[in-house]
Design a protein around this motif. Structure first.
Motif, mmCIF file in Angstrom:
data_model
loop_
_atom_site.group_PDB
_atom_site.id
_atom_site.type_symbol
_atom_site.label_atom_id
_atom_site.label_comp_id
_atom_site.label_asym_id
_atom_site.label_seq_id
_atom_site.Cartn_x
_atom_site.Cartn_y
_atom_site.Cartn_z
ATOM 1 N N GLU A 90 -24.431 93.306 29.216
ATOM 2 C CA GLU A 90 -24.876 92.935 27.873
ATOM 3 C C GLU A 90 -25.949 91.852 27.903
ATOM 4 O O GLU A 90 -26.922 91.909 27.148
ATOM 5 C CB GLU A 90 -23.671 92.469 27.044
ATOM 6 C CG GLU A 90 -23.931 92.379 25.561
ATOM 7 C CD GLU A 90 -24.046 93.736 24.872
ATOM 8 O OE1 GLU A 90 -24.650 93.788 23.784
ATOM 9 O OE2 GLU A 90 -23.543 94.744 25.422
ATOM 10 N N GLN A 91 -25.775 90.876 28.808
ATOM 11 C CA GLN A 91 -26.709 89.752 28.839
ATOM 12 C C GLN A 91 -28.080 90.142 29.379
ATOM 13 O O GLN A 91 -29.034 89.355 29.282
ATOM 14 C CB GLN A 91 -26.148 88.594 29.677
ATOM 15 C CG GLN A 91 -26.136 88.832 31.179
ATOM 16 C CD GLN A 91 -24.911 89.586 31.671
ATOM 17 O OE1 GLN A 91 -24.135 90.094 30.851
ATOM 18 N NE2 GLN A 91 -24.707 89.632 32.977
ATOM 19 N N ASP A 92 -28.206 91.352 29.935
ATOM 20 C CA ASP A 92 -29.476 91.789 30.519
ATOM 21 C C ASP A 92 -30.304 92.671 29.595
ATOM 22 O O ASP A 92 -31.473 92.954 29.881
ATOM 23 C CB ASP A 92 -29.222 92.554 31.824
ATOM 24 C CG ASP A 92 -28.602 91.689 32.908
ATOM 25 O OD1 ASP A 92 -28.669 90.449 32.779
ATOM 26 O OD2 ASP A 92 -28.049 92.255 33.870
ATOM 27 N N ILE A 93 -29.713 93.136 28.501
ATOM 28 C CA ILE A 93 -30.380 94.148 27.677
ATOM 29 C C ILE A 93 -31.672 93.624 27.057
ATOM 30 O O ILE A 93 -32.730 94.268 27.138
ATOM 31 C CB ILE A 93 -29.420 94.687 26.601
ATOM 32 C CG1 ILE A 93 -28.282 95.482 27.259
ATOM 33 C CG2 ILE A 93 -30.177 95.577 25.603
ATOM 34 C CD1 ILE A 93 -27.204 95.939 26.285
ATOM 35 N N LEU A 94 -31.627 92.462 26.439
ATOM 36 C CA LEU A 94 -32.831 91.939 25.800
ATOM 37 C C LEU A 94 -33.903 91.593 26.828
ATOM 38 O O LEU A 94 -35.107 91.780 26.569
ATOM 39 C CB LEU A 94 -32.494 90.717 24.951
ATOM 40 C CG LEU A 94 -31.692 90.995 23.668
ATOM 41 C CD1 LEU A 94 -31.414 89.689 22.931
ATOM 42 C CD2 LEU A 94 -32.415 91.979 22.766
ATOM 43 N N ARG A 95 -33.489 91.113 27.994
ATOM 44 C CA ARG A 95 -34.471 90.809 29.033
ATOM 45 C C ARG A 95 -35.192 92.071 29.491
ATOM 46 O O ARG A 95 -36.418 92.071 29.660
ATOM 47 C CB ARG A 95 -33.788 90.141 30.233
ATOM 48 C CG ARG A 95 -34.772 89.683 31.320
ATOM 49 C CD ARG A 95 -34.067 89.099 32.525
ATOM 50 N NE ARG A 95 -33.340 90.117 33.259
ATOM 51 C CZ ARG A 95 -32.095 89.963 33.702
ATOM 52 N NH1 ARG A 95 -31.428 88.854 33.459
ATOM 53 N NH2 ARG A 95 -31.508 90.927 34.378
ATOM 54 N N GLU A 96 -34.464 93.149 29.672
ATOM 55 C CA GLU A 96 -35.081 94.402 30.107
ATOM 56 C C GLU A 96 -35.929 95.009 28.992
ATOM 57 O O GLU A 96 -36.962 95.643 29.269
ATOM 58 C CB GLU A 96 -34.017 95.393 30.581
ATOM 59 C CG GLU A 96 -33.201 94.918 31.771
ATOM 60 C CD GLU A 96 -34.036 94.613 33.010
ATOM 61 O OE1 GLU A 96 -35.247 94.913 33.036
ATOM 62 O OE2 GLU A 96 -33.468 94.066 33.982
ATOM 63 N N ARG A 97 -35.514 94.797 27.752
ATOM 64 C CA ARG A 97 -36.340 95.279 26.641
ATOM 65 C C ARG A 97 -37.686 94.560 26.639
ATOM 66 O O ARG A 97 -38.740 95.184 26.456
ATOM 67 C CB ARG A 97 -35.614 95.056 25.314
ATOM 68 C CG ARG A 97 -36.326 95.670 24.104
ATOM 69 C CD ARG A 97 -35.465 95.506 22.862
ATOM 70 N NE ARG A 97 -36.023 96.284 21.759
ATOM 71 C CZ ARG A 97 -36.454 95.763 20.610
ATOM 72 N NH1 ARG A 97 -36.421 94.457 20.418
ATOM 73 N NH2 ARG A 97 -36.914 96.545 19.652
ATOM 74 N N ALA A 98 -37.659 93.246 26.876
ATOM 75 C CA ALA A 98 -38.906 92.478 26.941
ATOM 76 C C ALA A 98 -39.742 92.900 28.143
ATOM 77 O O ALA A 98 -40.974 93.011 28.049
ATOM 78 C CB ALA A 98 -38.593 90.985 27.011
ATOM 79 N N TYR A 99 -39.081 93.161 29.272
ATOM 80 C CA TYR A 99 -39.782 93.591 30.485
ATOM 81 C C TYR A 99 -40.537 94.901 30.218
ATOM 82 O O TYR A 99 -41.716 95.045 30.582
ATOM 83 C CB TYR A 99 -38.770 93.779 31.616
ATOM 84 C CG TYR A 99 -39.348 94.344 32.893
ATOM 85 C CD1 TYR A 99 -39.894 93.512 33.861
ATOM 86 C CD2 TYR A 99 -39.325 95.721 33.136
ATOM 87 C CE1 TYR A 99 -40.420 94.026 35.039
ATOM 88 C CE2 TYR A 99 -39.847 96.250 34.315
ATOM 89 C CZ TYR A 99 -40.396 95.393 35.260
ATOM 90 O OH TYR A 99 -40.923 95.913 36.418
#
Length: 364
Positions: free
Chosen positions: A310-319
């Motif tokens: 869950e904590q990685d979803i927004l980071r990967e969306r930004a990536y």
């Protein structure tokens, strides 16, 4: 061609308005396509209906329903990962594949009104194709659904009913209406014509690359894309187009993972879970109705289930956005899960990840 009950084996005409068998079992199609052959593709047709010789279609109703869905590009992300841009669709999600075929079927048997429950994307797709076909439509969505998805559903002329509570409760409310009023249930889980559309995802990959990648990342909530891919794998293997299946990486949300838990425990049906809040709303399904079928395929093909942290979803969306790919949260979860898979099992080269929903849909 008939429906066959997956529970008791009873046969029913595909023209039936029954959402399921009288025993409660779900339908499957008694349909065996010819061996898949690239030379049989209708290359004059620039939509997924170019594959109609291999699809369970009756009549020519699809011609008045298609919006040019399918034929989405494959683009490289890095040396190991390719992206299948399935949000390049009329309603900005891969659900157009199944909706186009299901509503073409509805048109062919004279359905005048449908209802459906959805976390947003499938409802939007069904609403759009119903508008195209002149079929009245009501979509039930759970509270918390992206307002932009609701706006799109209503823009197509459909009634959009927002149901308090969870996604699973929303489905129960919709199914109660189906049983009470007998209205046609154009549902992406119950109706097997939907999978005749989603299986074209893999047909396209095979046609575009001339092969299948070594790894495929597939999100799994209700399993509509997963089951379509499995059906297509069966067909490509039977036709001798491929001699082995790729490694399927099936992902679930950390907040809602009944299939992952079942696979880990060796269960043949989904584990009991209490869904928690998750950014990956599109796969937050606590009670997948075809869970047994999904798990049977997973065991047969050696599918590996992983979480999308869950904590990685927004980071990967930004990536992804920084590289020109603006996707919704559930789609970014695919890349988060891929990285989790690599951390657990080693680098996964030659991998295809589906970009299943556009970013504007989940800006909320």
């Amino acid at each position: 061609m008939d429906f066959v009950c997956t529970k008791c084996g009873r046969r029913e005409s595909t023209a039936t308005r029954k959402a399921h068998c009288d025993c409660g079992g779900l339908w499957k199609l008694d349909f065996e396509p010819p061996k898949f052959d690239l030379s049989a593709i209708d290359r004059r047709e620039w939509s997924l209906f170019r594959y109609r010789p291999f699809m369970a279609l009756e009549g020519e109703s699809w011609r008045g329903v298609t919006l040019g869905e399918g034929m989405t590009p494959i683009v490289p992300l890095d040396e190991n990962v390719m992206l299948k841009m399935d949000y390049f669709m009329p309603t900005l999600s891969f659900k157009d594949r199944g909706a186009a075929v299901l509503i073409a079927h509805c048109a062919s048997i004279g359905v005048e009104k449908v209802v459906q429950d959805s976390s947003g994307n499938a409802g939007n797709a069904v609403a759009a194709y119903c508008a195209r076909a002149g079929i009245a439509c009501e979509i039930f969505v759970p509270e918390g659904t992206s307002p932009k998805k609701i706006d799109m559903i209503r823009a197509h002329g459909a009634v959009c009913t927002v149901v308090p509570g969870s996604r699973d409760h929303c489905a129960e409310v919709c199914r109660e209406k189906v049983e009470r009023e007998g209205v046609y249930y154009a549902n992406h889980v119950y109706n097997p014509f939907f999978y005749e559309g989603t299986k074209t995802y893999l047909y396209e990959v095979y046609e575009q690359l001339g092969r299948l990648p070594r790894h495929l990342v597939i999100p799994v909530g209700n399993g509509t894309l997963f089951l379509g891919v499995m059906h297509a794998l069966d067909e490509l293997l039977a036709a001798g187009c491929i001699d082995h299946a790729p490694q399927i990486i099936a992902l679930q949300s950390e907040g809602c993972d009944p299939l992952l838990r079942a696979a880990e425990q060796g269960l043949s049906s989904p584990a009991e879970v209490t869904p928690r809040a998750t950014l990956a709303e599109g796969i937050a399904i606590g009670k997948p109705m075809r869970g047994g079928e999904i798990l049977a395929y997973a065991a047969r093909y050696g599918v590996r289930f992983v979480h999308a942290p869950e904590q990685d979803i927004l980071r990967e969306r930004a990536y992804l956005a920084e590289r020109g790919v603006y996707c919704e949260h559930t789609t970014a979860a695919n890349l988060a899960a891929y990285r989790n898979y690599c951390a657990r099992f080693g680098e996964a080269e030659d991998c295809l990840i589906t970009m299943c929903g556009a970013g504007l849909k989940s800006d909320h």
